[in-house]
Design an enzyme around this catalytic site. Sequence first.
Site, short mmCIF file in Angstrom:
data_model
loop_
_atom_site.label_atom_id
_atom_site.label_comp_id
_atom_site.label_asym_id
_atom_site.label_seq_id
_atom_site.Cartn_x
_atom_site.Cartn_y
_atom_site.Cartn_z
N PRO A 2 0.81 -1.19 -0.12
CA PRO A 2 0.03 -0.02 0.28
C PRO A 2 0.88 1.15 -0.08
O PRO A 2 2.03 1.34 0.61
CB PRO A 2 -0.81 0.11 1.27
CG PRO A 2 -0.57 -1.43 1.67
CD PRO A 2 0.54 -2.08 1.14
N GLU A 3 0.43 2.38 -0.73
CA GLU A 3 1.03 3.62 -0.84
C GLU A 3 0.24 4.44 0.09
O GLU A 3 -0.93 4.26 0.51
CB GLU A 3 1.54 3.94 -2.26
CG GLU A 3 2.33 2.82 -3.05
CD GLU A 3 2.54 3.44 -4.30
OE1 GLU A 3 2.53 4.49 -4.73
OE2 GLU A 3 3.08 2.32 -5.15
#
Length: 286
Positions: A2-3
């Site tokens: 995840p960013e």
Amino acid sequence: MPELPEVEVVRRGLARWVAGRTIGSVDVLHPRAVRRHTAGGSDFADRLRGETVGVPQRRGKYLWLPLEGRGLSVLGHLGMSGQLLVQPEGAPDEKHLRIRVRFADAAGTELRFVDQRTFGGLSLHETTADGLPDVIAHIARDPLDPLFDEASYHRALRARRTTLKRALLDQSLISGVGNIYADEALWRSRLHYDRPTATLTRPRSTELLGHVRDVMNAALEVGGTSFDSLYVNVNGESGYFDRSLDAYGREDQPCRRCGTPMRRRPWMNRSSYFCPRCQRPPRAAS
């Protein structure tokens, strides 16, 4: 992994469903889920019992739950497959449920940490004067932070002997940007990932930051990017920004700007996607 947009989506869900609630009990169901809490699972559970969760916070890709009035925070590492889910009490346990947090109220929901690959986890840390868990105090502000210093970032770019994508992924310079959104911002900026940072003018670095913000805000509007069922929000729903990607994952597909087939190149054990016409490589990288 995840960013920023994906982690922010989770943070917003936790702010709605968990903030202000007092913890009744914690069950640690897999020791690796608390391996960063060196005192172990029993200590983690005992220290959280009776604590009240404050408003969830985020810096870059890092998410934490401050404990009200305690100078402590629960840091969440989502890793490759970690999920923080708010589920009804009594709902069937997920196959890879690692930690369960029950609350001392009648709301009827509990917080679950689910992690198929067990790379992620939760841990308890002291909080710095800036409100960050002490183990992430070195992480830079992210481009959506109103206190992000563009002038300092530009000076750091010019001073580093590195390349653009490496600089975008350097969490000590700018946080929250990962492989997907770096490729997207570079495509929008018409910049090659191997361009030396020292060649970037102030207007070009300002333009690049603008595209980083634009692509992240666009992803936030649709819940982030999900390529499989491993990234979901607190309700178990996937994001849809993968349908709007202009660069990442589009090898051999026509560039949406000029029609040239997109290319993929191995890069630091990952891949970089770019248009060979719109994003011409520097001579040394040709």
